[in-house]
Design a protein around this motif. Structure first.
Motif, PDB file in Angstrom:
ATOM      1  N   CYS A  14      34.215  27.026 -60.167  1.00 54.51           N
ATOM      2  CA  CYS A  14      34.239  28.207 -61.018  1.00 54.51           C
ATOM      3  C   CYS A  14      35.300  28.056 -62.104  1.00 54.51           C
ATOM      4  O   CYS A  14      36.344  27.446 -61.876  1.00 54.51           O
ATOM      5  CB  CYS A  14      34.521  29.459 -60.187  1.00 54.51           C
ATOM      6  SG  CYS A  14      33.267  29.760 -58.930  1.00 54.51           S
ATOM      7  N   LYS A  54      23.059  24.765 -61.561  1.00 54.93           N
ATOM      8  CA  LYS A  54      22.818  26.195 -61.694  1.00 54.93           C
ATOM      9  C   LYS A  54      24.133  26.790 -62.169  1.00 54.93           C
ATOM     10  O   LYS A  54      25.173  26.599 -61.540  1.00 54.93           O
ATOM     11  CB  LYS A  54      22.402  26.806 -60.358  1.00 54.93           C
ATOM     12  CG  LYS A  54      22.195  28.305 -60.421  1.00 54.93           C
ATOM     13  CD  LYS A  54      21.810  28.832 -59.046  1.00 54.93           C
ATOM     14  CE  LYS A  54      21.713  30.340 -59.038  1.00 54.93           C
ATOM     15  NZ  LYS A  54      21.437  30.841 -57.674  1.00 54.93           N
ATOM     16  N   THR A  56      26.034  30.288 -63.054  1.00 50.42           N
ATOM     17  CA  THR A  56      25.931  31.718 -62.803  1.00 50.42           C
ATOM     18  C   THR A  56      27.101  32.457 -63.437  1.00 50.42           C
ATOM     19  O   THR A  56      28.262  32.111 -63.190  1.00 50.42           O
ATOM     20  CB  THR A  56      25.896  32.014 -61.285  1.00 50.42           C
ATOM     21  OG1 THR A  56      24.821  31.270 -60.701  1.00 50.42           O
ATOM     22  CG2 THR A  56      25.707  33.493 -61.016  1.00 50.42           C
ATOM     23  N   ASP A  57      26.789  33.457 -64.246  1.00 53.66           N
ATOM     24  CA  ASP A  57      27.808  34.307 -64.879  1.00 53.66           C
ATOM     25  C   ASP A  57      28.388  35.207 -63.795  1.00 53.66           C
ATOM     26  O   ASP A  57      27.660  35.964 -63.147  1.00 53.66           O
ATOM     27  CB  ASP A  57      27.168  35.141 -65.994  1.00 53.66           C
ATOM     28  CG  ASP A  57      28.183  35.928 -66.801  1.00 53.66           C
ATOM     29  OD1 ASP A  57      29.161  36.446 -66.217  1.00 53.66           O
ATOM     30  OD2 ASP A  57      27.982  36.052 -68.013  1.00 53.66           O
ATOM     31  N   GLN A  58      29.693  35.138 -63.582  1.00 54.42           N
ATOM     32  CA  GLN A  58      30.334  35.931 -62.543  1.00 54.42           C
ATOM     33  C   GLN A  58      30.296  37.426 -62.844  1.00 54.42           C
ATOM     34  O   GLN A  58      30.303  38.233 -61.932  1.00 54.42           O
ATOM     35  CB  GLN A  58      31.781  35.477 -62.338  1.00 54.42           C
ATOM     36  CG  GLN A  58      31.881  34.103 -61.707  1.00 54.42           C
ATOM     37  CD  GLN A  58      33.314  33.700 -61.464  1.00 54.42           C
ATOM     38  OE1 GLN A  58      34.144  33.748 -62.364  1.00 54.42           O
ATOM     39  NE2 GLN A  58      33.600  33.309 -60.247  1.00 54.42           N
ATOM     40  N   GLY A  61      25.904  38.125 -62.863  1.00 54.23           N
ATOM     41  CA  GLY A  61      25.064  37.544 -61.828  1.00 54.23           C
ATOM     42  C   GLY A  61      23.875  36.770 -62.378  1.00 54.23           C
ATOM     43  O   GLY A  61      23.129  36.152 -61.620  1.00 54.23           O
ATOM     44  N   LYS A  62      23.676  36.779 -63.703  1.00 50.80           N
ATOM     45  CA  LYS A  62      22.586  36.004 -64.313  1.00 50.80           C
ATOM     46  C   LYS A  62      22.880  34.524 -64.144  1.00 50.80           C
ATOM     47  O   LYS A  62      24.035  34.100 -64.157  1.00 50.80           O
ATOM     48  CB  LYS A  62      22.468  36.299 -65.808  1.00 50.80           C
ATOM     49  CG  LYS A  62      21.831  37.602 -66.149  1.00 50.80           C
ATOM     50  CD  LYS A  62      21.676  37.693 -67.661  1.00 50.80           C
ATOM     51  CE  LYS A  62      20.980  38.963 -68.069  1.00 50.80           C
ATOM     52  NZ  LYS A  62      20.810  39.031 -69.538  1.00 50.80           N
ATOM     53  N   SER A  63      21.789  33.734 -64.026  1.00 51.22           N
ATOM     54  CA  SER A  63      21.988  32.294 -63.906  1.00 51.22           C
ATOM     55  C   SER A  63      20.964  31.547 -64.750  1.00 51.22           C
ATOM     56  O   SER A  63      19.933  32.096 -65.141  1.00 51.22           O
ATOM     57  CB  SER A  63      21.907  31.853 -62.443  1.00 51.22           C
ATOM     58  OG  SER A  63      20.630  32.109 -61.916  1.00 51.22           O
ATOM     59  N   GLN A  65      19.488  27.239 -65.262  1.00 53.22           N
ATOM     60  CA  GLN A  65      19.518  25.852 -64.819  1.00 53.22           C
ATOM     61  C   GLN A  65      19.663  24.957 -66.043  1.00 53.22           C
ATOM     62  O   GLN A  65      18.920  25.112 -67.017  1.00 53.22           O
ATOM     63  CB  GLN A  65      18.233  25.502 -64.071  1.00 53.22           C
ATOM     64  CG  GLN A  65      18.237  24.098 -63.526  1.00 53.22           C
ATOM     65  CD  GLN A  65      17.002  23.802 -62.688  1.00 53.22           C
ATOM     66  OE1 GLN A  65      16.407  24.697 -62.118  1.00 53.22           O
ATOM     67  NE2 GLN A  65      16.635  22.533 -62.625  1.00 53.22           N
ATOM     68  N   LEU A  90      21.698  32.893 -70.493  1.00 57.69           N
ATOM     69  CA  LEU A  90      22.710  33.419 -69.578  1.00 57.69           C
ATOM     70  C   LEU A  90      23.275  34.749 -70.062  1.00 57.69           C
ATOM     71  O   LEU A  90      23.830  35.516 -69.289  1.00 57.69           O
ATOM     72  CB  LEU A  90      23.830  32.389 -69.413  1.00 57.69           C
ATOM     73  CG  LEU A  90      24.752  32.523 -68.225  1.00 57.69           C
ATOM     74  CD1 LEU A  90      23.993  32.478 -66.917  1.00 57.69           C
ATOM     75  CD2 LEU A  90      25.800  31.420 -68.258  1.00 57.69           C
ATOM     76  N   VAL A 100      32.177  31.591 -65.091  1.00 58.21           N
ATOM     77  CA  VAL A 100      30.959  31.192 -64.399  1.00 58.21           C
ATOM     78  C   VAL A 100      31.295  30.371 -63.160  1.00 58.21           C
ATOM     79  O   VAL A 100      32.417  29.899 -62.997  1.00 58.21           O
ATOM     80  CB  VAL A 100      30.037  30.343 -65.310  1.00 58.21           C
ATOM     81  CG1 VAL A 100      29.637  31.117 -66.559  1.00 58.21           C
ATOM     82  CG2 VAL A 100      30.686  29.010 -65.685  1.00 58.21           C
ATOM     83  N   CYS A 101      30.284  30.199 -62.316  1.00 53.16           N
ATOM     84  CA  CYS A 101      30.354  29.226 -61.236  1.00 53.16           C
ATOM     85  C   CYS A 101      29.202  28.264 -61.460  1.00 53.16           C
ATOM     86  O   CYS A 101      28.103  28.678 -61.845  1.00 53.16           O
ATOM     87  CB  CYS A 101      30.237  29.889 -59.869  1.00 53.16           C
ATOM     88  SG  CYS A 101      31.692  30.847 -59.415  1.00 53.16           S
TER      89      CYS A 101
END
Length: 105
Positions: A14, A54, A56-58, A61-63, A65, A90, A100-101
């Motif tokens: 992250c 992947k 993912t916006d912290q 929650g949108k992600s 690839q 995103l 993000v993670c």
């Protein structure tokens, strides 16, 4: 979340993601392919080219690839640079960057 050891990792990493595109569109990426700001690609400092992630916006929650095809980011504190298309999908393009993670898929 735990950090990873390049080139492969099992856990998420992250940090801050940013995006790039207009000034680099059509130029060669570090992988040798032409950078396309409209493709779902990204730059990472050490992951092998072709690695699928992947992201993912912290906050939301949108992600999305993406596939690693370039090196970077070169701004301290950032872990990944997304293409314009990936940032748009995103939802971070207008913000410029976001926490993000990333996880390998």
């Amino acid at each position: 979340m735990t950090c990873f050891t390049a080139p492969a990792f099992a856990a998420a990493q992250c940090g801050v993601a940013s995006w790039y595109g207009p000034g680099f569109h059509g130029k060669k990426a570090a992988s040798g392919e032409r950078f396309n700001q409209n493709a779902l690609t990204a730059a990472h400092k050490s992951l092998p080219f072709g690695t699928e992630l992947k992201v993912t916006d912290q906050r939301t929650g949108k992600s999305v690839q993406v596939r690693i095809n370039d090196r970077g980011p070169y701004v301290k504190g950032r872990i990944i640079d997304l293409s314009k298309a990936a940032a748009t999908q995103l939802g971070i393009r207008n913000r410029g960057s976001s926490k993000v993670c990333i996880e390998q898929i």
